[in-house]
Design an enzyme around this catalytic site. Structure first.
Site: not given
Ligand code: TYM
Length: 332
Positions: A110, A198, A201
């Site tokens: 990032k 990957k 978003k």
């Molecule tokens: P975020 O919003 O980026 O993504 C949400 C969830 O989707 C999964 N994910 C994927 N899995 C497989 N293939 C992909 N291409 C892919 N893109 C996204 C992510 O691994 C995630 O599980 N930091 C976290 C949000 C968060 C969180 C937490 C998660 C904040 N606090 C506490 C677990 C526990 C995030 O940015 O997810």
């Protein structure tokens, strides 16, 4: 056995987040105590337009309900509404070495991607994530592979905190060390445009969104980058594009990769992609319909998130009371 996970309101849900995480949330709510939230505080680490953030939060809530999260079976709330998340983040910051944060892969990516906005929030992002998890005495965290490093850090922080403050009254560990729940298949869905990266978003063109309309779904699948040759065969190193599409086919159809390979033997990419597009259009149709229904019912969305906040607050307050005592911030 408590399960917790979160998703940022930065753009809509794509099939990566769905297959890597949310699909499992929906299964887990049937058998475990589950807490899910919209991570709006995390989303502030990249520049956000205040005018659209509320809209994005409610749209994400509508999407989560449309795909099957059920407020009768799990707690759903918005992270910033439970103030204990930020309080615990500060306290955990005081025991987290900066060097641990600087080595996080997501931080490194990032800082390169958002060169003009390398704010302290980006560095402290995993500490907020640790607070999210530890606040609820979480056992299992269903996430995609990209979150594994943050989960490891959460475990380290929990252990360190327990060692340092566990001996103060009332004696005993404060936090549970959570485990990541990552499935073998689908934990990293790749970009349709660049199958070695990957689906993310941060790169909207790489994504197939769960609520894309049939025309767009078809377009994106038919133009998805594939590999030289024409055989439909799972081989991650030699055929990353086709392997990714096979994984998606497998997870949406419930059929094994071997069965799919057999069906499309000798048929070529075009026919395979056509069938995959048809499958996705059919499977995603109910989601699109339900999202519209939820979006028309703003009062229901508000009530759901408020009820969720109240239930989450009870658990968070209990943990914080103990944490404050252990750290000497309160005597009762
Ligand atoms: P975020 O919003 O980026 O993504 C949400 C969830 O989707 C999964 N994910 C994927 N899995 C497989 N293939 C992909 N291409 C892919 N893109 C996204 C992510 O691994 C995630 O599980 N930091 C976290 C949000 C968060 C969180 C937490 C998660 C904040 N606090 C506490 C677990 C526990 C995030 O940015 O997810």
């Amino acid at each position: 056995m408590r399960v917790l996970s979160g998703i940022q309101p930065t753009g809509l849900i794509h099939i990566g987040s769905y297959l890597g995480a949310i699909k499992h949330w929906i299964e887990l709510q049937e058998k475990k105590e589950c807490v899910f939230f919209i991570a709006d505080l995390h989303a502030l680490t990249v520049l956000r337009e205040p005018k659209t953030l509320q809209k994005d939060i409610f749209e994400l809530a509508a999407e989560l309900l449309a795909v099957g999260l059920d407020p009768k079976k799990c707690i759903i709330f918005v992270q910033s509404q439970v103030k204990e998340h930020t309080e615990l983040t500060w306290l955990l910051n005081t025991i987290t070495p900066v060097a641990e944060l600087e080595r996080m892969t997501q931080y490194k990516t990032k800082t390169k991607q958002f060169k003009k906005n390398v704010n302290a929030g980006l560095l402290n992002y995993p500490v907020l994530q640790a607070a999210d998890i530890l606040l609820y005495q979480t056992n299992l965290v269903p996430v995609g592979k990209d979150q594994l490093q943050h989960l490891e850090l959460t475990r380290t922080i929990a252990r360190k905190f327990n060692q340092r403050f566990g001996r103060y009254p009332p004696a005993g560990p404060i936090f549970i060390e959570p485990k990541a729940l990552i499935t073998e298949i689908g934990a990293k869905i790749m970009a349709l445009t660049e199958p070695k990266k990957k689906m993310s978003k941060s790169f909207p063109k790489s994504c197939l969104y769960l609520f894309d309309n049939p025309k767009i779904i078809r377009e994106k699948i038919m133009t998805a980058v594939t590999d030289p040759g024409k055989e439909i065969k799972y081989n991650l190193s030699k055929k990353p594009g086709i392997s990714n599409l096979l994984t998606i086919y497998n997870l949406f159809s419930g059929r094994t990769i071997k069965e799919i390979e057999k069906e499309f033997k000798g048929k070529g990419y075009q026919i395979f992609k056509e069938k995959l597009a048809q499958l996705l259009i059919k499977k995603l149709e109910p989601f699109r319909r339900k999202k519209k229904e939820f979006e028309l019912n703003q009062a229901f969305l508000e009530k759901t998130l408020e009820d969720g906040r109240k239930r989450a607050q009870v658990i968070a307050e209990k943990t914080m009371k103990n944490v404050r005592k252990k750290m000497g911030l309160s005597s009762f």
